[in-house]
Design an enzyme around this catalytic site. Sequence first.
Site, PDB file in Angstrom:
ATOM      1  N   GLU A 128     -37.485   1.911 -47.622  1.00  0.00           N
ATOM      2  CA  GLU A 128     -38.397   1.377 -48.624  1.00  0.00           C
ATOM      3  C   GLU A 128     -39.515   2.374 -48.924  1.00  0.00           C
ATOM      4  OE1 GLU A 128     -38.449  -1.345 -50.545  1.00  0.00           O
ATOM      5  OE2 GLU A 128     -36.444  -1.871 -49.832  1.00  0.00           O
ATOM      6  N   CYS A 133     -36.364  -5.466 -47.864  1.00  0.00           N
ATOM      7  CA  CYS A 133     -36.559  -5.497 -49.309  1.00  0.00           C
ATOM      8  C   CYS A 133     -37.225  -6.802 -49.745  1.00  0.00           C
ATOM      9  CB  CYS A 133     -35.219  -5.309 -50.009  1.00  0.00           C
ATOM     10  SG  CYS A 133     -35.365  -5.040 -51.776  1.00  0.00           S
TER      11      CYS A 133
END
Length: 243
Positions: free
Chosen positions: A228, A158
């Site tokens: 993601e 992230c």
Amino acid sequence: MIGQTPTTRAPFDCQDEHMHPNPLTFSARLWQQIETVYEEILAHPFLTGLTDGTLDEKTFAHYVAQDVHYLRDYARALSIVAAKAPTLADTAMFARHAAEVFDVELGLHGELLPELGLDAATLEAEPVGPTTQAYTSYLLATAYAGSFADGLAAVLPCYWIYARVGAELMQRGSSDPRYQRWIDSYGGEEFAATVAEVLALTDRLGATLGETEQATAQRHFVVTSRYEWMFFDAAHRREQWPV
């Protein structure tokens, strides 16, 4: 998705150490495992749409709404990682980043929500999406049950993927000021410095891990990198629970 106060900044040099790390480092070996995933992320129509004008604002609004849900649990995961960190300085760093989720990231969303026709009350009523739930559940489970290395590997994509995506999109720019504000928050030098801190710790830690520990951490890193891509894709599809 830890950021700094959104301002217009020069994009960091693509020769920066964390953009093209030393191939002998642990972080470089981690990145080698997700190069294809990252290429797919950059090519995703959600991200290309931010800069070429094709992204529907309702799709972006869906992303922002889910991101607020995601960040609440991401901050919790960072706090768990902080508690397991090997030194006080490392604990302080992750605790600071967890606080920045509230102070900076949700502040950014607070600016964007009204412009997207959303408000906090509406957001509270929106269910957490399937991919958001799956991703945050994995983060929290890994941080709670795993070692410090496991938790760090799980939260790292992230940070790192957003920094690289932000840098790439800064080069392209967006004609939509709402999208540009989001790009600025991840593509600037301040966020690059934040990521560099975490990567330096990753490399220090990697040098102390055995082969089995490295392999386990690598597995978590790959899984959350895939999440993601899935998170952007879910937003692009405006994903809802099927039943």
